[in-house]
Design a protein around this motif. Structure first.
Motif, short mmCIF file in Angstrom:
data_model
loop_
_atom_site.label_atom_id
_atom_site.label_comp_id
_atom_site.label_asym_id
_atom_site.label_seq_id
_atom_site.Cartn_x
_atom_site.Cartn_y
_atom_site.Cartn_z
N MET A 98 0.84 -1.19 0.00
CA MET A 98 0.00 0.00 0.00
C MET A 98 0.88 1.25 0.00
N LEU A 99 1.68 1.40 1.07
CA LEU A 99 2.63 2.51 1.09
C LEU A 99 4.04 1.96 0.89
N THR A 100 4.73 2.54 -0.06
CA THR A 100 6.11 2.14 -0.25
C THR A 100 6.99 3.37 -0.22
N ALA A 101 8.14 3.24 0.41
CA ALA A 101 9.13 4.31 0.41
C ALA A 101 10.42 3.72 -0.12
N ARG A 102 11.04 4.44 -1.07
CA ARG A 102 12.26 3.92 -1.69
C ARG A 102 13.40 4.91 -1.54
N ASP A 103 14.52 4.40 -1.02
CA ASP A 103 15.77 5.15 -1.06
C ASP A 103 15.66 6.53 -0.40
N LEU A 104 15.01 6.59 0.77
CA LEU A 104 14.86 7.88 1.45
C LEU A 104 16.19 8.31 2.06
N ALA A 105 16.56 9.55 1.82
CA ALA A 105 17.77 10.08 2.45
C ALA A 105 17.48 11.48 2.94
N HIS A 106 18.01 11.78 4.10
CA HIS A 106 17.81 13.12 4.64
C HIS A 106 18.95 13.47 5.58
N ALA A 107 19.39 14.71 5.50
CA ALA A 107 20.44 15.19 6.40
C ALA A 107 19.92 16.41 7.13
N ILE A 108 20.25 16.51 8.41
CA ILE A 108 19.87 17.68 9.19
C ILE A 108 21.15 18.28 9.76
N GLY A 109 21.39 19.52 9.41
CA GLY A 109 22.58 20.20 9.91
C GLY A 109 23.86 19.48 9.53
N GLY A 110 23.92 18.92 8.31
CA GLY A 110 25.13 18.27 7.84
C GLY A 110 25.26 16.83 8.30
N ARG A 111 24.39 16.38 9.22
CA ARG A 111 24.50 15.01 9.69
C ARG A 111 23.49 14.15 8.93
N ARG A 112 23.96 13.02 8.41
CA ARG A 112 23.06 12.14 7.66
C ARG A 112 22.20 11.37 8.62
N ILE A 113 20.89 11.64 8.57
CA ILE A 113 19.97 10.93 9.46
C ILE A 113 19.48 9.66 8.77
N LEU A 114 19.04 9.83 7.52
CA LEU A 114 18.57 8.69 6.74
C LEU A 114 19.47 8.57 5.51
N ASP A 115 19.76 7.33 5.14
CA ASP A 115 20.65 7.14 4.01
C ASP A 115 20.20 5.90 3.24
N GLY A 116 19.20 6.06 2.41
CA GLY A 116 18.73 4.95 1.61
C GLY A 116 17.80 4.01 2.34
N ALA A 117 16.82 4.57 3.04
CA ALA A 117 15.88 3.73 3.78
C ALA A 117 14.75 3.28 2.85
N ASP A 118 14.45 1.97 2.86
CA ASP A 118 13.33 1.42 2.10
C ASP A 118 12.29 0.88 3.08
N LEU A 119 11.02 1.01 2.69
CA LEU A 119 9.96 0.62 3.62
C LEU A 119 8.74 0.20 2.82
N ASP A 120 8.10 -0.90 3.23
CA ASP A 120 6.83 -1.32 2.63
C ASP A 120 5.83 -1.57 3.75
N LEU A 121 4.65 -1.01 3.61
CA LEU A 121 3.61 -1.24 4.60
C LEU A 121 2.36 -1.72 3.88
N ALA A 122 1.72 -2.74 4.44
CA ALA A 122 0.49 -3.26 3.83
C ALA A 122 -0.71 -2.78 4.63
N ARG A 123 -1.86 -2.77 4.00
CA ARG A 123 -3.08 -2.33 4.66
C ARG A 123 -3.37 -3.16 5.91
N GLY A 124 -3.69 -2.51 6.99
CA GLY A 124 -4.16 -3.20 8.18
C GLY A 124 -3.08 -3.81 9.04
N GLU A 125 -1.80 -3.70 8.68
CA GLU A 125 -0.78 -4.32 9.53
C GLU A 125 -0.22 -3.29 10.52
N VAL A 126 0.21 -3.82 11.65
CA VAL A 126 0.81 -3.00 12.68
C VAL A 126 2.31 -3.29 12.67
#
Lengths: 216, 285
Positions: free
Chosen positions: A1-29
């Motif tokens: 249902m929701l997919t995230a591919r290759d998320l990267a984010h830096a805050i103040g020069g520090r890499r917080i996320l570096d290529g995070a992948d995520l899959d979530l299906a409907r109704g799962e916890v």
């Protein structure tokens, strides 16, 4: 249902996320763990559309999630850590609950929001009561994913258990996915279908316990 | 002791006294303001005119606060001067509050605007207050308009800083983010989240600026840059009384001085009470 591919984010020069992948299906916890500062909250905010990632993409049923419009709340909602800061201190509970769409009595009932709170202000509710109010207003018919960022960290063990049990039951009935962000592994073991960890800016599965036995 | 047996209510204790005190101070201030503003036009014909037969009289039944060297009744003149001062003060404080609000809100529009407003605020705060006031009043050519503009342009920074900070905290708050995610527009957020938080601050800020405006009006008039000498004004009266005090005519200075102090003090008190009232519910300060 929701997919995230290759998320990267830096805050103040520090890499917080570096290529995070995520899959979530409907109704799962799904539980999301990781040590403090590993980027759990940042990932939650990016998935909720509150923060634009430096790189990567998020798809909801194959499309870019539409931003909220008047009368149409966003399909991904984010419940922040502190309920006290997440409600306008001047608003009575009645108004907080009706912020998005008129409140759904079934949701209020399931989460234990009582009608006699309607005229109280946030500082006249306990932490647990306020957490329920804060969660209840996020529910709407188009809700696909609820991101809960340490919502129970300020509650005692019993209240925590009650709230999460009510929340997961309600979401299971409505096929709403829940991303439970917490560094407490026990919480994940108890309420989540599966758990993930953030480590070095990527999502990894906790070794040896990728899937929890149902029940517990 | 029977109270001890009753269950303790879990509501946070919010003492009611500050609220009542603020109400009382507000009522007194408004009543005083109304009396001054309504009393001045009601003065009998000729109350402010020169009377050669009654020069420099000490307080007596016919002239409860005495007369000055030109035989003008001090009581009538003080009332008219206070009314003039209150009018100037209201206008100047209102204009100053408006400047503060516009600049405070402009700071939330973007980073560049915020830097600009921040720099301007620091600049205005860094300059000596009264010197700037004198310069602006002088540049405006003195007079009532000069006083109003000078006070309006020198008294906004403190309030502007409070409003800017408050607006930024609210704009970045979780509850605004949630309202936006629930489909509320920017305008709706400004109207329902921002305005209710800012209005008490604005009212309190206005009430705090008001006595400053009156005092500076008097100060500027005293050195001859303010209200024209033929108009009754506290500053002009005090300046004229300087010579008379030498001659032992203390009453000429006492009435306008005390009147000014009283009006300024009561408004200062009201402002403080209002600020304390708006503090806890606003979450900050």
């Amino acid at each position: 249902m929701l997919t995230a591919r290759d998320l990267a984010h830096a805050i103040g020069g520090r890499r917080i996320l570096d290529g995070a992948d995520l899959d979530l299906a409907r109704g799962e916890v799904v539980g999301l763990g990781g040590p403090s500062g590993s980027g759990k909250t940042t990932l939650g905010r990016i998935l909720a559309g509150r923060l634009a990632p430096d790189r990567g993409e998020i798809r909801l049923d194959g499309a870019i999630p539409a931003p909220a419009r008047p009368g149409v709340p966003a399909p991904v909602q984010h419940a922040p850590q502190s309920a006290e800061l997440a409600v306008d201190p001047r608003w009575p509970v009645r108004r907080i609950l009706a912020n998005g769409l008129p409140p759904d009595p079934e949701v209020l009932d399931a989460l234990g929001v009582r009608t006699e709170w309607a005229d109280r202000r946030p500082d006249q509710l306990s932490g647990g009561e306020l957490a329920r109010v804060s969660l209840a207003r996020l529910f709407h018919p188009g809700l696909a994913l609820l991101i809960c960022d340490e919502i129970t960290s300020q509650l005692d063990a019993i209240e925590q258990d009650r709230l999460l049990r009510a929340l997961t039951r309600l979401c299971a009935g409505r096929r709403i996915a829940v991303l439970l962000i917490s560094h407490a592994g026990a919480l994940h073991a108890r309420f989540c279908d599966r758990a993930m960890m953030l480590d070095g800016g990527r999502i990894v599965r906790p070794p040896g316990r990728a899937r929890f036995p149902t029940g517990a | 002791m029977s109270d001890a047996a009753e269950p303790i209510r879990a509501r946070p204790a919010r003492p009611r006294h500050p609220q009542r005190r603020a109400m009382r101070h507000g009522m007194i201030a408004l009543a005083l303001l109304g009396a001054v503003l309504a009393g001045a036009p009601l003065l009998p014909e000729g109350a402010l005119s020169v009377d050669a037969a009654a020069r420099a009289l000490a307080p007596r039944p016919a002239h409860p606060l005495g007369t000055d060297l030109l035989g003008r009744d001090i009581a009538a003149r003080t009332l008219a001067a206070l009314a003039q001062s209150v009018q100037v003060g209201l206008l100047a404080a209102g204009a100053s509050t408006l400047v503060a609000l516009v600049l405070g809100l402009a700071a939330t529009l973007g980073r560049a605007a915020d830097h600009l407003v921040g720099g301007l605020t620091e600049l205005a705060l860094g300059l000596p207050h009264f010197v700037l006031l004198i310069m602006i009043a002088f540049a405006m050519g003195g007079g009532t308009a000069g006083v109003i503009v000078a006070v309006a342009l020198t008294h906004w920074p403190r309030l502007s800083r409070v409003l800017r900070h408050e607006a930024q905290v609210i704009a970045a708050s979780d509850y605004v983010a949630i309202s936006r995610a629930l489909g509320r527009s920017r305008l709706w957020v400004a109207r329902h989240h921002l305005a209710p938080h800012l209005v008490p601050q604005i009212v309190a800020g206005f009430v705090v600026i008001f006595p400053h405006a009156i005092l500076h009006e008097a100060g500027l008039s005293f050195i001859g840059l303010g209200i024209e000498p033929h108009l009754p004004s506290i500053g002009v009266m005090l300046a004229e009384s300087l010579r008379e005090i030498m001659a032992g005519h203390w009453w000429v200075a006492a009435a306008p001085g005390l009147g000014l102090m009283l009006v300024a003090l009561i408004f200062e008190r009201l402002g403080e009470a209002l600020r304390r009232l708006s503090g806890p519910a606003g979450g900050t300060t």
